[in-house]
Design an enzyme around this catalytic site. Structure first.
Site, mmCIF file in Angstrom:
data_model
loop_
_atom_site.group_PDB
_atom_site.id
_atom_site.type_symbol
_atom_site.label_atom_id
_atom_site.label_comp_id
_atom_site.label_asym_id
_atom_site.label_seq_id
_atom_site.Cartn_x
_atom_site.Cartn_y
_atom_site.Cartn_z
ATOM 1 N N LYS A 1 28.579 120.891 17.900
ATOM 2 C CA LYS A 1 29.212 121.849 16.973
ATOM 3 C C LYS A 1 28.522 121.938 15.612
ATOM 4 O O LYS A 1 29.174 122.119 14.590
ATOM 5 C CB LYS A 1 30.696 121.518 16.765
ATOM 6 C CG LYS A 1 31.475 121.401 18.072
ATOM 7 C CD LYS A 1 32.873 120.869 17.852
ATOM 8 C CE LYS A 1 33.515 120.484 19.162
ATOM 9 N NZ LYS A 1 34.820 119.874 19.023
ATOM 10 N N ASP B 1 41.755 115.201 21.614
ATOM 11 C CA ASP B 1 42.813 116.210 21.428
ATOM 12 C C ASP B 1 43.709 116.372 22.657
ATOM 13 O O ASP B 1 44.900 116.654 22.530
ATOM 14 C CB ASP B 1 42.228 117.563 21.000
ATOM 15 C CG ASP B 1 41.198 118.117 21.968
ATOM 16 O OD1 ASP B 1 40.841 117.424 22.932
ATOM 17 O OD2 ASP B 1 40.724 119.244 21.734
#
Length: 492
Positions: free
Chosen positions: A194, A229
């Site tokens: 990312k 997550d």
């Protein structure tokens, strides 16, 4: 009749014939285009077909890979990561807990006041952008910046958040980058993604780096849990509903986590947890099987991706890729069937120009003239004035791609149910299984969500379907991390 008149008549007649010939040719071209487009669409439908029998094969293959991944490291395409979460929230937790969610160019900090059976009494959060230079700088610079922002957030803690005297604040850290987890509160960075690139950080314990930065900033806070997550979503779901057993993220990417019996994890060599259970982070996006209905479009997308041969399941079912698959199919139709006219629209050649939110908007278009489809093609791909027949083809492709993705995701869930023995009803057992779902794809793409639910019901049958429920569990990466800090508190 004079020569001039005859000449005019001949020329006029020729013009009429030429015009008629043009009309006929145009109709033939249109007809050929329609036939060729229909052929490509028919082939797509056949290659993307997901009858129940095929989905059961996919589910069985998922179960086999789960067993292999739990048996040994590297034994399967599924990593089946041990999360070290052996105590999920019970709903009895009390006190103030913090969470830090770092997963991209922004990070979030939040705090919750837990009031036992009364649930979350108060919650507050702040979102902060990370300056680009810190994403490629040093570990100290990045974590000092995060810790300084966290210090500001702690300083703003109002009186309604009640920390008992003498207690240290505790934090759940959602770190959405590849990590080799070593314990509930430690893990080393495998690699950055990312847009982050801090080579010095690779191989270091991310919790240790954050803890040192908190100390440098004078923040008295302990990192109680390092979580992914999906595991956070499972924790958040369990807090609200004791029957939550599985969590699935359907967003830009896709993943699943579930509660496994500790005895069913051969590669676990530590002492068995008191609970007898362990949350497993499957990393199911990397699943692949010969039973997956792959097409030429999937193969080309994969070959041209940043990670060829990896995350095949994710590339078929998740929000990052559905719009790109649609673009590739439209490109073939434009190139081979002149779907949008004699030339291929230049914008259609741009990878990832068509995003899944736009695909969803077109798929959900209920207007008689499919106005949303027309506007999307015009605004995104600069294709003006598309006829209704073309717009209908676009919607049909959206349906084929989304349906395949949703049905495969349901097959993945069935694989987890099979592995854990929750795919059958046992005598006199009223076992409920609740699946916590999160992610923008699941939340916003209604047709996808409905298809996933209906397919799961189809696969398990009407009787078992009464015992299985999908719920939308929002913000697992935030609230879930704070709840895991509570359930793994040093004061328990």
């Amino acid at each position: 009749m004079g020569k001039v008149a005859v000449g005019v008549a001949v020329i006029g007649g020729a013009a009429v014939c030429a015009a008629a010939a043009l009309v006929v040719r145009h109709r033939m071209l249109n007809s050929n285009r329609c036939v060729k487009s229909a052929d490509i669409l028919k082939e797509l439908e056949e290659k993307c077909a997901t009858p129940s029998a095929k989905l059961r094969q996919v589910a069985d293959a998922m179960t086999v890979e789960m067993h292999a991944g739990l048996a040994s490291e590297g034994g399967s395409k599924l990593k089946m990561l041990i999360s070290y979460v052996d105590n999920l929230p019970t709903g009895d937790e009390e006190g103030v807990y913090y969470a830090l969610d770092l997963g991209g160019t922004n990070f979030r900090v939040l705090r919750v006041q837990l009031a036992g059976k009364s649930g979350i009494e108060f919650q507050e959060f702040a979102e902060v952008s990370i300056p680009p230079q810190l994403m490629v700088g040093t570990p100290e610079a990045l974590f000092d910046y995060i810790a300084a922002e966290l210090a500001k957030f702690v300083a703003d803690e109002s009186e309604k958040f009640r920390l008992p005297p003498g207690r240290q604040r505790e934090l759940g850290f959602t770190f959405s980058f590849p990590v080799m987890q070593l314990s509930i509160d430690s893990g080393t960075l495998i690699r950055w993604t990312k847009g982050f690139s801090i080579d010095e950080m690779v191989g270091k314990d991310v919790v240790a780096e954050l803890t040192k930065a908190l100390e440098r900033q004078g923040v008295n806070m302990r990192v109680s849990a390092l979580v992914n997550d999906t595991v956070g979503t499972l924790a958040g779901g369990r807090y609200d509903n004791k029957d939550v057993f599985i969590a699935v993220i359907m967003g830009t990417g896709s993943n699943a986590a579930y509660v496994e019996r500790a005895q069913a994890i051969p590669k676990w060599h530590g002492p068995h947890p008191k609970s007898g259970e362990m949350v497993i982070n499957m990393e199911w996006g990397n699943f692949r099987s010969s039973h997956l209905p792959l097409t030429e479009y999937d193969n080309a997308l994969d070959a041209e991706s940043l990670n060829p041969g990896e995350q095949i399941f994710e590339k078929m079912i998740s929000g990052m890729y559905l719009g790109e698959l649609l673009r590739r199919i439209l490109y073939k139709m434009a190139d081979e069937a002149a779907l949008f006219g004699d030339t291929v629209p230049p914008k259609l050649k741009t990878p990832f120009i068509l995003r899944t939110p736009e695909m969803s908007a077109m798929h959900h278009d209920t207007s008689l003239d499919l106005k949303v489809v027309g506007n999307t093609l015009k605004d995104v791909l600069e294709i003006p004035d598309t006829p209704l027949s073309t717009r209908k083809i676009v919607v049909e492709i959206c349906n084929v791609v989304a349906t395949r993705g949703a049905r495969l995701a349901a097959a993945g869930i069935l694989g987890i149910l099979k592995k854990t023995g929750r795919d059958t009803i046992k005598d006199n057992e009223n076992l409920k299984t609740v699946i916590a779902m999160d992610g923008g794809l699941y939340e916003h793409y209604k047709e996808y969500r409905h298809c996933l639910k209906n397919t799961l019901n189809e696969l398990v049958g009407d009787e078992l379907a009464k015992h299985i429920k999908l719920i939308h569990s929002e913000d697992g990466s935030g609230i879930g991390a704070a709840l895991l800090a509570a359930s793994h508190s040093q004061y328990i």
